[in-house]
Design a protein around this motif. Structure first.
Motif, PDB file in Angstrom:
ATOM      1  N   ASP A  57     -26.961  -3.254  -4.918  1.00 58.74           N
ATOM      2  CA  ASP A  57     -27.120  -4.619  -5.435  1.00 58.74           C
ATOM      3  C   ASP A  57     -28.072  -5.412  -4.544  1.00 58.74           C
ATOM      4  O   ASP A  57     -28.945  -6.145  -5.040  1.00 58.74           O
ATOM      5  CB  ASP A  57     -25.765  -5.333  -5.493  1.00 58.74           C
ATOM      6  N   GLN A  58     -27.903  -5.284  -3.234  1.00 58.93           N
ATOM      7  CA  GLN A  58     -28.771  -5.995  -2.295  1.00 58.93           C
ATOM      8  C   GLN A  58     -30.209  -5.518  -2.431  1.00 58.93           C
ATOM      9  O   GLN A  58     -31.145  -6.320  -2.423  1.00 58.93           O
ATOM     10  CB  GLN A  58     -28.277  -5.775  -0.868  1.00 58.93           C
ATOM     11  N   LEU A  59     -30.383  -4.201  -2.556  1.00 59.80           N
ATOM     12  CA  LEU A  59     -31.717  -3.642  -2.722  1.00 59.80           C
ATOM     13  C   LEU A  59     -32.365  -4.154  -3.999  1.00 59.80           C
ATOM     14  O   LEU A  59     -33.538  -4.547  -4.005  1.00 59.80           O
ATOM     15  CB  LEU A  59     -31.643  -2.117  -2.754  1.00 59.80           C
ATOM     16  N   ALA A  60     -31.616  -4.136  -5.085  1.00 59.14           N
ATOM     17  CA  ALA A  60     -32.162  -4.570  -6.366  1.00 59.14           C
ATOM     18  C   ALA A  60     -32.604  -6.028  -6.297  1.00 59.14           C
ATOM     19  O   ALA A  60     -33.682  -6.393  -6.780  1.00 59.14           O
ATOM     20  CB  ALA A  60     -31.122  -4.376  -7.467  1.00 59.14           C
ATOM     21  N   ALA A  61     -31.786  -6.873  -5.656  1.00 62.72           N
ATOM     22  CA  ALA A  61     -32.128  -8.292  -5.538  1.00 62.72           C
ATOM     23  C   ALA A  61     -33.363  -8.475  -4.657  1.00 62.72           C
ATOM     24  O   ALA A  61     -34.262  -9.261  -4.979  1.00 62.72           O
ATOM     25  CB  ALA A  61     -30.941  -9.066  -4.960  1.00 62.72           C
ATOM     26  N   ALA A  62     -33.439  -7.741  -3.546  1.00 66.19           N
ATOM     27  CA  ALA A  62     -34.569  -7.883  -2.627  1.00 66.19           C
ATOM     28  C   ALA A  62     -35.878  -7.441  -3.274  1.00 66.19           C
ATOM     29  O   ALA A  62     -36.934  -8.016  -3.007  1.00 66.19           O
ATOM     30  CB  ALA A  62     -34.314  -7.075  -1.354  1.00 66.19           C
ATOM     31  N   LEU A  63     -35.789  -6.423  -4.117  1.00 66.21           N
ATOM     32  CA  LEU A  63     -36.990  -5.871  -4.734  1.00 66.21           C
ATOM     33  C   LEU A  63     -37.306  -6.503  -6.084  1.00 66.21           C
ATOM     34  O   LEU A  63     -38.349  -6.207  -6.673  1.00 66.21           O
ATOM     35  CB  LEU A  63     -36.834  -4.356  -4.905  1.00 66.21           C
ATOM     36  N   GLY A  64     -36.407  -7.325  -6.587  1.00 64.67           N
ATOM     37  CA  GLY A  64     -36.627  -7.940  -7.891  1.00 64.67           C
ATOM     38  C   GLY A  64     -36.531  -6.939  -9.019  1.00 64.67           C
ATOM     39  O   GLY A  64     -37.231  -7.072 -10.038  1.00 64.67           O
TER      40      GLY A  64
END
Length: 227
Positions: A48-55
């Protein structure tokens, strides 16, 4: 503590290619963080954090993590989650043994078969690393080392050889990053690529192979001197 994800420049020179999927883009970003130890060995990885950081959505991130698990850069445990793999220094001998055989082969092949476009890219990289100074930030200098290796592998024109060497170089770079604050002459190490690139562009496979073998051997010896 979960890994803090930084979005940085991609390792791959062709990431802006419009044919690449979101999973490809996620893979490139996360892979660089793992290789450069921006995501530290043993860190938990939150999709989830990765997805948010990468858009991006969670699906491409999960697809990317599956690819990275096959490359032994992350490991997933049932009911525990996904973690960056540890850097095993006992792998150094095994990695170096294979690189000493295949890296000179790739360089020699590049000298024989590199396209004009590949040579232009190598020339650009040679100019870039010639400007590297001893005062430059070591991680940024090492990123240039990775860029040069990737360009040479692509210039070899053998995608199977390229895939193998990209994977090996990733693990070698992780080892290098562990010792980066104790390594003198990182800029010198990167500038060693200049005569190698010149040999490839000049179409001299013997010189290219010899330069590459010296570079890979020097890497192993430098790390061993710190163990």
């Amino acid at each position: 503590m979960e890994a803090v994800i930084r979005v940085t420049s991609f390792l791959s020179a062709d990431v802006e290619n419009g044919n690449r999927t979101n999973a490809d883009r996620a893979y490139d970003h996360i892979r660089e963080q793992l290789i450069m130890l921006d995501i530290r060995p043993g860190d938990p990885i939150n999709d989830d954090q990765l997805a948010a950081a990468l858009g991006l959505g969670r699906t491409p991130v999960r697809e990317a993590l599956k690819r990275l698990e096959r490359e032994r850069l992350v490991i997933a445990y049932p009911r525990r989650g996904t973690f960056a793999t540890m850097v095993d220094l006992t792998d150094l001998a095994d990695i170096s043994e294979i690189r000493k055989q295949l890296e000179p082969t790739a360089a020699a092949r590049a000298a024989r078969t590199a396209t004009s476009q590949a040579c232009d890219e190598l020339s650009r990289l040679a100019a870039e690393i010639s400007a590297v100074t001893d005062d430059d930030e070591p991680h940024e200098v090492l990123r240039k080392d990775v860029h040069v290796h990737r360009a040479i592998y692509r210039a070899s024109g053998n995608p199977h050889l390229e895939d193998i060497l990209v994977s090996l170089d990733a693990h070698a770079t992780r080892i290098w990053c562990l010792f980066l604050d104790r390594l003198p002459g990182v800029a010198d190490h990167v500038r060693e690529h200049i005569p190698l690139i010149e040999a490839i562009i000049a179409g001299d496979p013997e010189a290219a192979a010899a330069q590459t073998l010296a570079h890979v051997t020097g890497f192993e010896q430098t790390i061993r001197s710190l163990l």
